[in-house]
Write an enzyme that holds these catalytic residues in place. Structure first.
Site, PDB file in Angstrom:
ATOM      1  CB  THR A 121      -0.882   0.002   1.260  1.00 26.25           C
ATOM      2  OG1 THR A 121      -1.612  -1.226   1.283  1.00 26.25           O
ATOM      3  CG2 THR A 121      -1.852   1.171   1.262  1.00 26.25           C
ATOM      4  CD  GLU A 146      -3.383  -9.472  -1.683  1.00 23.64           C
ATOM      5  OE1 GLU A 146      -2.758  -9.855  -2.679  1.00 23.64           O
ATOM      6  OE2 GLU A 146      -4.487  -9.940  -1.357  1.00 23.64           O
ATOM      7  CD  GLU A 150      -2.391  -9.132   9.802  1.00 21.11           C
ATOM      8  OE1 GLU A 150      -2.446  -9.473  10.995  1.00 21.11           O
ATOM      9  OE2 GLU A 150      -1.667  -8.215   9.384  1.00 21.11           O
ATOM     10  CB  CYS A 261      -3.764  -2.383   7.129  1.00 20.99           C
ATOM     11  SG  CYS A 261      -2.730  -3.800   6.717  1.00 20.99           S
ATOM     12  CE  LYS A 264       0.550   0.436   6.563  1.00 15.33           C
ATOM     13  NZ  LYS A 264       0.597   0.441   5.123  1.00 15.33           N
ATOM     14  CE  LYS A 324      -7.934  -9.640  11.005  1.00 22.99           C
ATOM     15  NZ  LYS A 324      -8.593  -9.291   9.765  1.00 22.99           N
ATOM     16  NE  ARG A 331       1.883  -5.441  11.676  1.00 18.12           N
ATOM     17  CZ  ARG A 331       1.813  -5.609  10.359  1.00 18.12           C
ATOM     18  NH1 ARG A 331       2.528  -4.846   9.561  1.00 18.12           N
ATOM     19  NH2 ARG A 331       1.028  -6.532   9.839  1.00 18.12           N
TER      20      ARG A 331
HETATM   21  C1  UGA Z   1      -7.504  -4.565   6.463  1.00 23.65           C
HETATM   22  C2  UGA Z   1      -8.555  -4.618   5.346  1.00 23.65           C
HETATM   23  O1  UGA Z   1      -9.778  -5.143   5.854  1.00 23.65           O
HETATM   24  C3  UGA Z   1      -8.058  -5.495   4.192  1.00 23.65           C
HETATM   25  O2  UGA Z   1      -8.999  -5.473   3.139  1.00 23.65           O
HETATM   26  C4  UGA Z   1      -6.717  -4.952   3.704  1.00 23.65           C
HETATM   27  O3  UGA Z   1      -6.180  -5.729   2.646  1.00 23.65           O
HETATM   28  C5  UGA Z   1      -5.730  -4.936   4.853  1.00 23.65           C
HETATM   29  O4  UGA Z   1      -6.249  -4.123   5.929  1.00 23.65           O
HETATM   30  C6  UGA Z   1      -4.440  -4.384   4.359  1.00 23.65           C
HETATM   31  O5  UGA Z   1      -4.395  -3.204   4.002  1.00 23.65           O
HETATM   32  O6  UGA Z   1      -3.471  -5.138   4.221  1.00 23.65           O
HETATM   33  P1  UGA Z   1      -6.808  -6.255   8.421  1.00 23.65           P
HETATM   34  O7  UGA Z   1      -5.863  -5.199   8.879  1.00 23.65           O
HETATM   35  O8  UGA Z   1      -6.349  -7.671   8.345  1.00 23.65           O
HETATM   36  O9  UGA Z   1      -7.369  -5.899   6.966  1.00 23.65           O
HETATM   37  O10 UGA Z   1      -8.030  -6.240   9.439  1.00 23.65           O
HETATM   38  P2  UGA Z   1      -9.594  -5.916   9.393  1.00 23.65           P
HETATM   39  O11 UGA Z   1     -10.356  -7.161   9.317  1.00 23.65           O
HETATM   40  O12 UGA Z   1      -9.890  -4.842   8.415  1.00 23.65           O
HETATM   41  O13 UGA Z   1      -9.775  -5.325  10.861  1.00 23.65           O
HETATM   42  C7  UGA Z   1      -9.113  -4.115  11.221  1.00 23.65           C
HETATM   43  C8  UGA Z   1      -9.477  -3.701  12.617  1.00 23.65           C
HETATM   44  O14 UGA Z   1     -10.815  -3.246  12.670  1.00 23.65           O
HETATM   45  C9  UGA Z   1      -9.372  -4.806  13.675  1.00 23.65           C
HETATM   46  O15 UGA Z   1      -8.736  -4.272  14.824  1.00 23.65           O
HETATM   47  C10 UGA Z   1     -10.808  -5.162  13.966  1.00 23.65           C
HETATM   48  O16 UGA Z   1     -10.995  -5.645  15.256  1.00 23.65           O
HETATM   49  C11 UGA Z   1     -11.489  -3.820  13.766  1.00 23.65           C
HETATM   50  N1  UGA Z   1     -12.926  -3.908  13.442  1.00 23.65           N
HETATM   51  C12 UGA Z   1     -13.338  -4.532  12.314  1.00 23.65           C
HETATM   52  C13 UGA Z   1     -13.843  -3.313  14.296  1.00 23.65           C
HETATM   53  O17 UGA Z   1     -13.486  -2.719  15.331  1.00 23.65           O
HETATM   54  N2  UGA Z   1     -15.172  -3.384  13.972  1.00 23.65           N
HETATM   55  C14 UGA Z   1     -15.612  -3.988  12.854  1.00 23.65           C
HETATM   56  O18 UGA Z   1     -16.844  -4.008  12.631  1.00 23.65           O
HETATM   57  C15 UGA Z   1     -14.672  -4.597  12.006  1.00 23.65           C
END
Ligand code: UGA
Length: 433
Positions: A121, A146, A150, A261, A264, A324, A331
């Site tokens: 990114t 991408e 995770e 992600c 940042k 999560k 991180r």
């Molecule tokens: C995120 C994006 O969802 C991906 O599509 C993207 O590819 C990725 O970043 C990236 O840029 O590499 P990720 O960081 O794995 O993916 O995690 P998410 O599932 O998006 O969750 C992010 C945070 O939001 C977690 O701390 C989760 O607990 C929180 N979250 C998620 C909430 O607090 N509420 C929600 O309803 C959903």
């Protein structure tokens, strides 16, 4: 095809093993010798469901290898860049050190007609700048963001929602054909594939993450209003989520978003917009960030209030450290932040996480870590659930009450049934409910 993947973190290592699982011959390259040694032995350097299986299968097939030497990439037709773009230490923007270093290290080994496909990114404008560096070698450059999450990284890589190719006008057809060949088996399933210019592809990725962050902070802002009005934000989310235009996904209020992600990326996007003279357009993302960070303090305040203003010397079980569930990634983890803040106030924090303790201990050796969920609960005077691992969601209120010294629980992810916990004698507080 012969592929190389530069950077073997969550993104790169999963991409390398996934591409091998699709039948390609892949070399994963990273400057971290310890990581390469582990991967070469089929040992995953991080927790990601399904990853170890495809890693080992790839190695066994002979089609997946790892190296610290960029020369090992010389035969590749396509080089994927999957290195990190963390927040700069001296500001809000993205640190492009690793992307720049990857391209510089690849340049001497590129064969004419090969393609660099960036997956990291990056701030809009990066691909165009890198294309100029690559041009003299006769290789091409594309940006192929991408979108993997995770916890679902393997599935998201081999079965993505969509493929996005950002390509140069001059070599468009050739580069699209090359990427189509890499992803042939995915495209057979009629996965949407969108071809666009560099800037649009870069923006697709960062705007997707910004939208997701905005959705989460929106519902957390509603939680703040619910807290002063007696409303229940989970019911509110269910009700507005039935509107297909809104959708229920990513409307879970709680301790907020973290990880490598979303936090940042919204900062880097804001910084880039300011550089472009369009700071006003993304000023709202600062508010999104602030709402998000306030929710961590909210959990801390709830715990402190339950002890009439001082948590000093109180034993608090913090359940969850990963940002999560199904990840050991800490991180910018809200869960870990809550543990650290409570410890800073003098609480006797005992933290537990099924996968992230090792990583957390390295960063915060001052916290106490329990070997088991039971050991964390034993004798605690307050319990805070801050990562919604399945084993926490499925805790039995009556059995858990017998283990703690004081049945007070804070549901930082709104995943417990308040009625069931209250019926078992607990004082329950959620986030905005
Ligand atoms: C995120 C994006 O969802 C991906 O599509 C993207 O590819 C990725 O970043 C990236 O840029 O590499 P990720 O960081 O794995 O993916 O995690 P998410 O599932 O998006 O969750 C992010 C945070 O939001 C977690 O701390 C989760 O607990 C929180 N979250 C998620 C909430 O607090 N509420 C929600 O309803 C959903």
């Amino acid at each position: 095809m012969q592929l190389s993947v530069i950077g073997c973190g969550y993104l790169g290592a999963v991409h390398a093993a996934s591409m091998a699982s699709l039948g390609h011959t892949v070399v994963g390259i990273d400057v971290d010798e310890a990581k390469i040694a582990k991967l070469s032995q089929g040992v995953a350097p991080f927790h990601e469901p399904g990853f170890t299986e495809i890693l080992q299968a790839g190695i066994d097939s002979g089609r997946l290898t790892f190296s610290t030497d960029f020369a090992a990439a010389a035969d590749a037709d396509v080089h994927f860049i999957g290195v990190g773009t963390p927040q700069r230490k001296d500001g809000q923007g993205a640190d492009l050190t690793y992307v720049d270093a990857s391209v510089a290290s690849l340049v001497p080994h590129l064969k004419a007609g090969s393609l660099i496909a960036g997956k990291s990114t990056v701030p809009v404008g990066t691909a165009a700048r890198l294309a100029e560096i690559v041009a003299p070698t006769g290789a091409h450059l594309a940006w192929n963001p991408e979108f993997l999450r995770e916890g679902f990284a393997v599935k998201d890589t081999v079965d993505p929602d969509r493929l996005v190719y950002g390509v140069a006008d001059a070599t468009r057809d050739e580069d699209v054909a090359t990427l189509d060949a890499v992803y042939a088996s995915i495209l057979e399933r009629e996965t949407p594939r969108l071809v666009m210019d560099y800037a649009t592809a870069e923006l697709v990725k960062i705007s997707a993450n910004s939208f997701l962050a905005t959705k989460i902070s929106f519902i957390n802002a509603m939680a703040e209003i619910a807290e002063v009005t007696g409303a229940d934000v989970t019911q509110l989310a269910d009700a507005i989520g039935y509107d297909a235009r809104i959708g229920r996904k990513f409307l879970n209020a709680g301790v907020g978003f973290g990880g490598g992600c979303l936090p940042k990326d919204i900062r880097a996007f804001t910084a880039r917009a300011e550089e472009l003279g369009k700071g006003d357009s993304l000023a709202f993302l600062k508010e999104i960030d602030e709402i998000n960070l306030r929710r961590r303090q909210r959990v801390v305040d709830l715990v402190v209030d339950s002890f009439d203003g001082s948590v000093f010397g109180k034993r608090v079980a913090v359940l969850g450290l990963a940002f999560k569930p199904d990840s050991d990634d800490i991180r910018d983890s809200p869960a870990l932040d809550v543990a650290v803040r409570l410890k800073g106030l003098g609480a006797e924090v005992v933290a537990y996480d099924p996968e992230a303790i090792e990583n957390a201990r390295r960063l915060h050796p001052q916290l106490s870590y329990a070997d088991s969920l039971d050991a964390a609960l034993e004798g605690s005077e307050a319990v805070a659930v801050v990562t919604e691992w399945k084993q926490f969601r499925e805790l039995d209120p009556a059995e858990t009450a017998a283990k703690v010294a004081r049945p007070v629980i804070f549901d930082g992810r709104n995943v417990l049934d308040p009625a069931a916990w209250r019926a078992a004698g607990w004082t329950y507080a959620g986030m905005g409910r």
